[in-house]
Design a protein around this motif. Structure first.
Motif, short mmCIF file in Angstrom:
data_model
loop_
_atom_site.label_atom_id
_atom_site.label_comp_id
_atom_site.label_asym_id
_atom_site.label_seq_id
_atom_site.Cartn_x
_atom_site.Cartn_y
_atom_site.Cartn_z
N MET A 54 0.94 -1.17 -0.15
CA MET A 54 0.02 0.15 0.09
C MET A 54 0.99 1.19 -0.09
SD MET A 54 -2.94 1.33 2.70
CE MET A 54 -4.02 0.13 2.37
N ARG A 55 0.56 2.08 -0.67
CA ARG A 55 1.19 3.57 -1.05
C ARG A 55 0.34 4.53 -0.20
NH1 ARG A 55 2.52 5.31 -7.14
NH2 ARG A 55 3.23 7.51 -6.66
N GLU A 56 0.84 5.59 0.53
CA GLU A 56 0.26 6.50 1.17
C GLU A 56 0.61 7.75 0.42
OE1 GLU A 56 1.25 6.52 5.30
OE2 GLU A 56 0.03 4.79 5.71
N PHE A 57 -0.31 8.74 0.49
CA PHE A 57 -0.36 10.01 -0.11
C PHE A 57 -0.55 11.18 0.98
CE2 PHE A 57 -2.04 13.76 -2.04
CZ PHE A 57 -0.95 14.36 -2.79
N GLN A 58 0.24 11.69 1.39
CA GLN A 58 0.30 12.75 2.57
C GLN A 58 -0.45 14.29 2.01
OE1 GLN A 58 1.43 12.11 5.63
NE2 GLN A 58 0.39 13.89 6.32
N LEU A 59 -1.69 14.13 2.43
CA LEU A 59 -2.65 15.38 2.23
C LEU A 59 -2.12 16.45 2.77
CD1 LEU A 59 -5.05 15.95 0.17
CD2 LEU A 59 -6.54 15.42 2.02
N SER A 60 -1.88 17.89 2.32
CA SER A 60 -1.43 18.87 2.88
C SER A 60 -2.45 19.77 2.54
CB SER A 60 -0.25 19.64 2.19
OG SER A 60 -0.34 19.58 0.90
N THR A 61 -3.70 19.69 2.14
CA THR A 61 -4.95 20.53 2.01
C THR A 61 -6.02 19.89 2.38
OG1 THR A 61 -5.04 20.18 -0.29
CG2 THR A 61 -3.78 21.79 0.13
N GLU A 62 -7.25 20.45 2.59
CA GLU A 62 -8.42 19.69 2.83
C GLU A 62 -8.73 18.78 1.98
OE1 GLU A 62 -13.19 21.07 3.26
OE2 GLU A 62 -11.69 22.57 3.33
N TYR A 63 -8.51 18.80 0.59
CA TYR A 63 -8.77 17.61 -0.22
C TYR A 63 -7.96 17.70 -1.39
CZ TYR A 63 -11.42 21.12 -2.86
OH TYR A 63 -11.90 22.14 -3.79
N ILE A 64 -7.90 16.79 -2.15
CA ILE A 64 -7.54 16.81 -3.52
C ILE A 64 -8.28 16.23 -4.55
CG2 ILE A 64 -6.06 14.85 -3.25
CD1 ILE A 64 -3.88 15.93 -5.02
N GLU A 65 -8.48 16.72 -5.80
CA GLU A 65 -9.42 16.12 -6.85
C GLU A 65 -8.61 14.95 -7.30
OE1 GLU A 65 -10.06 19.43 -9.68
OE2 GLU A 65 -11.41 20.25 -8.35
N LEU A 66 -9.31 13.79 -7.67
CA LEU A 66 -9.11 12.78 -8.20
C LEU A 66 -8.23 12.83 -9.56
CD1 LEU A 66 -8.73 9.82 -8.17
CD2 LEU A 66 -11.11 9.70 -9.42
N VAL A 67 -8.46 13.77 -10.34
CA VAL A 67 -7.60 13.95 -11.67
C VAL A 67 -6.18 14.26 -11.14
CG1 VAL A 67 -8.48 15.98 -12.23
CG2 VAL A 67 -7.81 14.55 -14.09
#
Length: 68
Positions: A1-14
């Motif tokens: 499993m890979r993790e993506f660190q979100l630095s804002t409230e959300y990110i758009e899928l594209v």
């Protein structure tokens, strides 16, 4: 499993697909989404601009990505 660190409230899928280099371009990302290659929290996700938030788990072309 890979993790993506979100630095804002959300990110758009594209945008996520382009950032992680799963898609080479925005057009390529849209094709991946339209073809049903993205599973979000166990359900197919067809919205290109779906807002991904912390805790979401994506399965994309055999790869699992968790938004943290």
């Amino acid at each position: 499993m890979r993790e993506f660190q979100l630095s804002t409230e959300y990110i758009e899928l594209v945008k996520l697909l382009k950032l992680l280099r799963i898609a080479q371009t925005g057009g390529h990302a849209k094709i991946i989404i339209e073809d049903g290659e993205v599973i979000r929290n166990g359900e197919p996700e067809f919205r290109k601009r779906a807002k991904l938030v912390k805790g979401d788990v994506l399965e994309i072309m055999g790869e699992t990505i968790k938004i943290v």
